[in-house]
Design an enzyme around this catalytic site. Structure first.
Site, PDB file in Angstrom:
ATOM      1  N   ASP A 205     -98.760   9.274  36.147  1.00 39.22           N
ATOM      2  CA  ASP A 205     -97.861  10.306  35.631  1.00 39.22           C
ATOM      3  C   ASP A 205     -98.238  11.705  36.115  1.00 39.22           C
ATOM      4  OD1 ASP A 205     -95.845  11.394  33.715  1.00 39.22           O
ATOM      5  OD2 ASP A 205     -97.623  12.217  32.759  1.00 39.22           O
ATOM      6  N   LEU A 286     -93.074  16.139  29.132  1.00 32.60           N
ATOM      7  CA  LEU A 286     -92.113  17.013  29.817  1.00 32.60           C
ATOM      8  C   LEU A 286     -92.416  17.175  31.304  1.00 32.60           C
ATOM      9  CD1 LEU A 286     -91.782  19.797  27.111  1.00 32.60           C
ATOM     10  CD2 LEU A 286     -90.103  18.053  27.681  1.00 32.60           C
ATOM     11  N   ARG A 287     -93.440  16.444  31.783  1.00 33.89           N
ATOM     12  CA  ARG A 287     -93.828  16.602  33.184  1.00 33.89           C
ATOM     13  C   ARG A 287     -92.674  16.223  34.123  1.00 33.89           C
ATOM     14  NH1 ARG A 287     -99.125  14.412  32.974  1.00 33.89           N
ATOM     15  NH2 ARG A 287    -100.165  16.385  32.628  1.00 33.89           N
ATOM     16  N   GLY A 288     -91.920  15.183  33.756  1.00 38.53           N
ATOM     17  CA  GLY A 288     -90.788  14.755  34.584  1.00 38.53           C
ATOM     18  C   GLY A 288     -89.743  15.847  34.733  1.00 38.53           C
ATOM     19  N   VAL A 291     -91.287  18.781  36.977  1.00 41.11           N
ATOM     20  CA  VAL A 291     -91.423  18.428  38.397  1.00 41.11           C
ATOM     21  C   VAL A 291     -90.051  18.334  39.062  1.00 41.11           C
ATOM     22  CG1 VAL A 291     -92.125  16.598  39.999  1.00 41.11           C
ATOM     23  CG2 VAL A 291     -93.659  17.284  38.165  1.00 41.11           C
TER      24      VAL A 291
END
Length: 348
Positions: A205, A286-288, A291
């Site tokens: 991830d 919230l990384r998706g 990015v």
């Protein structure tokens, strides 16, 4: 041609690589905006992963660094500068600079933590009161590319250190109460073969993008790839010369995109749609979202645009999300197809 022959070792031209568009795009976008967070390239053996990564490093324009500095320090950007360079500038000491090729650092599988992070000479520190630091690979990789082949076989502890440095842009080494910190901004590229084991989901991830590459099945395309490679092996400098114009054009596109990046905007409604897609796909954290926003802006800059549109998001979102979906052993479709289905419904 003489300038080309001055290279220590000829590198296969990036623009001569046939196919593998997904991997090439992921590398280009990470070079335009290293804050995307690197790319994990998973695929079969012998599909040109290492060749492509070395080729993108060779393509990039040279960078200006402070001479005789272990960390490839920038002469004016504080975030890319070692403490010793900062101190010298504060004391109005004139520093000389030089231009170098973008560093391309390989992390060997058997590397130790000391080899990666660097070591502090405790004896010298205690006896002479001097902070003596022997830099590691994270120092050499500053402002460059750090490549880890077979990252899925690397010790999890080292992967953690790598990802922390890549995310923060700094490496801190602490021994016996003595601490040294230096800049370590790099594009992290990992590659591996899924047959040899997957990365833990929480580590996977942390990579910004995930490119999947497959062995080319089309016979004519396979012949084209083999012929291109044979031509390079027989006459590397001739092949480099043949693709010099394409190389120069791509280099200019990347430099232009890096300059444009700070001014690229994404409409609020489009940001909402990106987050809606992440929600429907049950992407944890919230990384998706972050990015995908970054990658879409980098892609728009690469297309020489000022604003992100739906097509830009469609081009990058699968690369940004496919490795963040929860694995369901009963699923009959792969994660990339699942992302595509949801994207087509929401961004139609």
């Amino acid at each position: 041609m003489d300038k080309i022959k001055n290279q220590t070792r000829p590198v296969f031209p990036f623009t001569a690589i046939v196919g593998q568009e997904e991997m090439k795009l992921a590398l280009i976008l990470n070079v335009i905006d290293p804050k995307i967070g690197g790319v994990m390239i998973m695929g079969d053996r012998g599909t040109g992963k290492s060749t492509t990564i070395r080729a993108i490093a060779d393509l990039l324009p040279e960078i200006e660094v402070v001479s005789d500095d272990f960390f490839n320090s920038h002469i004016s950007d504080y975030d890319l500068m070692s403490d010793s360079v900062k101190t010298q500038l504060e004391n109005n000491i004139d520093l000389s600079t030089q231009s170098i090729k973008v560093p391309m650092v390989d992390l060997p599988l058997g590397a130790t933590e000391d080899r990666l992070c660097g070591t502090i000479d405790i004896e010298k520190a205690l006896n002479e009161g001097i902070k003596s630091f022997d830099p590691g690979l994270l120092a050499k990789a500053n402002r460059g590319i750090l490549y880890v082949d077979e990252v899925n076989l690397l010790d999890d502890h080292l992967v953690d250190i790598l990802l922390d440095a890549a995310a923060s842009g700094w490496n801190t080494v602490e021994r016996e109460g003595i601490s040294i910190r230096h800049p370590s901004r790099f594009v992290l590229v990992g590659s591996g073969n899924p047959e040899e084991g997957e990365l833990r989901p929480q580590l996977l991830d942390r990579f910004g993008m995930h490119a999947e590459i497959r062995t080319v099945r089309d016979a004519s395309l396979r012949v084209q790839i083999v012929e291109q490679r044979s031509k390079f092996d027989q006459d590397p400098y001739g092949c480099i010369q043949e693709f010099s114009k394409e190389q120069e054009n791509l280099k200019e596109l990347i430099i232009n995109a890096q300059d444009l990046l700070k001014d690229i905007v994404i409409d609020y409604d489009l940001k909402v749609k990106i987050s809606h897609i992440c929600g429907v796909l049950n992407v944890d954290g919230l990384r998706g979202d972050i990015v995908t926003n970054r990658a879409a802006r980098a892609f728009a800059a690469y297309q020489n645009k000022k604003e992100v549109d739906i097509n830009d998001v469609k081009q990058v979102i699968t690369l940004c999300l496919r490795h963040r979906l929860r694995k369901d052993p009963l699923d009959t479709i792969d994660s990339g197809t699942k992302v595509d289905q949801v994207v087509n419904e929401i961004l139609s």
